[in-house]
Design an enzyme around this catalytic site. Structure first.
Site, short mmCIF file in Angstrom:
data_model
loop_
_atom_site.label_atom_id
_atom_site.label_comp_id
_atom_site.label_asym_id
_atom_site.label_seq_id
_atom_site.Cartn_x
_atom_site.Cartn_y
_atom_site.Cartn_z
N LYS A 241 31.56 14.58 10.03
CA LYS A 241 30.25 14.14 10.52
C LYS A 241 29.50 13.31 9.48
CE LYS A 241 29.34 17.61 14.07
NZ LYS A 241 28.42 18.66 14.56
N ARG A 242 29.71 13.63 8.22
CA ARG A 242 29.00 12.86 7.19
C ARG A 242 29.50 11.42 7.12
NH1 ARG A 242 31.85 12.64 2.17
NH2 ARG A 242 33.79 13.83 2.21
#
Length: 468
Positions: A241-242
């Site tokens: 997700k980052r």
């Protein structure tokens, strides 16, 4: 042969960016070859499969512009057919009943681990007579996999890949409760749907060896496998997700256009010379599996954003209006009237080159949409509207009225310059407070462009409000 591809997501969450690229490659390959692109929802994991996740996948594919052919196939509804195939393999001698208890299997794995051996089923029921089965134990059905030789896959992306059959154990196809395992269900569904090409992530390559053994045991046509490398983050690590491993819906919310996202995903792992901007029509014409690389691609949000800016500039204003209007209305907390929509359209062309996403575009256009004076909340902007500046705005409003018959950008600029000269002012002494009065900010498109888009009536309202 008619080419048939399929996208088969598990509805345990959103349609993530890697899944979207897999869907795109399947869709393009089918369209390139004049074939069919099918959608199958693999919802056999009842504990994790949800209706909202299914809806999110269907919505994400629709928004991305990847319509599937025919009805959606739901894997869970085909459980009886999967079981039928397992029983047929049993009758043909390609499968067998296994009565090993969970405790036995745990002890078997513990012993293998202690001995430093690979943990896999040891085939203890492979050749035993079911008459020896313990009372009251419901068996599973296992594949009677070949124990010698090799299983070879001629993968359209990875090339020829081989595994020794001794490394593959007799996997479960039908559980004790009669439900099929994923491995069996996938093979049966692909066969029954007539899938000719299985295009998916290379994390499924190991599954392909086991699935191919079922196909060969049934004597079914073998599909062409194409296992595409996964997407990594900019740092080379697994996409998270980052890095941007978000749902497709998140990219929509961030203001990306479907065409831009398609173009970007296409270039993640596939290439056509040095071409970066590739239209959908060109993609369909050019796409084939020989252009897919074997190395993992790296997701770059900055590149996606820059590509999106290009697509924003190229999209006709009339197409952008319905996309940007709901965002503006949400920002303003109410509906935009017809006059506001006309001002947005007039101002769109000047704002597009400065915007990278629909969010930025909506933010830049919001002052056009609002009827009347825009709120001025920024301290810097408030500082521009000194008492002297307000007095200048009070004079400018009537001075521009005669210009209403020719409210072109060029004519307005000339009128404002003459006003500044007549009042002994530098252009900046007029332009900066004028910008704040009309937009509520010290930054905006060219001020004469803004005047032209607002029109004479709305300009007068805002100038008098600022003067007051």
């Amino acid at each position: 042969m008619t080419v048939v591809t399929r996208f088969a997501p598990s509805p345990t969450g959103y349609l993530h960016i890697g899944g979207a690229r897999t869907a795109l490659f399947n869709w393009l390959f089918a369209r390139h070859h004049g074939g069919k692109y099918l959608l199958r929802i693999e919802d056999t994991d009842r504990a994790r499969s949800t209706e909202p996740a299914i809806a999110a996948i269907l919505d994400g594919l629709s928004w991305l512009g990847l319509p599937w052919d025919g009805e959606v196939t739901y894997q869970f509804s085909r459980a009886a057919r999967h079981a039928e195939v397992a029983l047929e393999m049993l009758a043909k001698g390609h499968a067998y009943y296994c009565y090993a208890s969970p405790q036995e299997l745990d002890e078997m794995r513990a012993a293998q681990k202690a001995a430093g051996k690979p943990m896999r089923y040891d085939g203890r029921w492979r050749d035993r007579d079911p008459k020896e089965a313990p009372a009251g134990v419901k068996p599973v059905i296992r594949l009677k996999a070949p124990q010698t030789g090799q299983t070879v896959i001629k993968d359209a992306v990875q090339g020829e890949v081989t595994v020794e059959n001794a490394q593959l154990d007799d996997m479960i196809m039908l559980r004790a409760d009669g439900t099929p395992t994923y491995m069996l269900a996938v093979v049966v569904d692909d066969h029954d749907m007539g899938v000719t090409h299985v295009i998916r992530g290379d994390d499924h390559l190991n599954n392909a060896f086991r699935q191919l053994q079922i196909i060969r045991a049934m004597g079914w046509p073998e599909p062409v496998y194409a296992h595409i490398p996964l997407i990594h983050g900019p740092d080379g690590a697994k996409l998270s997700k980052r890095h941007g491993a978000l749902g497709v819906d998140a990219y929509r919310d961030m203001g990306f256009l479907p065409a831009a996202l398609r173009n970007y995903l296409l270039r993640l792992g596939w290439g056509h010379g040095d071409d970066e901007i590739i239209s959908t029509a060109q993609a369909i014409e050019w796409f084939d599996l020989d252009g897919v690389g074997r190395s993992a691609s790296r997701f770059d949000m900055a590149k996606l954003t820059n590509l999106n800016a290009h697509y924003l500039r190229e999209t006709p204003d009339a197409e952008l209006l319905p996309l940007v209007l709901p965002r503006i209305e949400e920002k303003l907390g109410g509906k935009v009237d017809d006059a506001g929509r006309e001002r947005i359209v007039r101002g769109m062309n000047g704002v597009k080159p400065r915007s990278r996403t629909l969010v930025e575009l909506a933010d830049s256009l919001a002052f056009y949409a609002r009827a009347g004076a825009p709120p001025i909340t920024d301290d810097k902007a408030l500082g521009v509207l000194t008492p002297d500046a307000r007095a200048v705005m009070a004079k400018l409003a009537p001075a521009l009225e005669p210009q209403a018959s020719d409210w072109s950008e060029k004519a307005i600029e000339e009128a404002v310059r003459k006003f500044a000269e007549a009042n002994g002012l530098k252009l900046g002494q007029v332009a900066q407070p004028l910008r704040v009065a009309l937009t509520g900010s010290t930054t905006s498109p060219g001020i004469f462009e803004v005047l032209a888009a607002l029109g004479p009536a709305e300009t007068k309202v805002r100038l008098l409000a600022a003067a007051a």
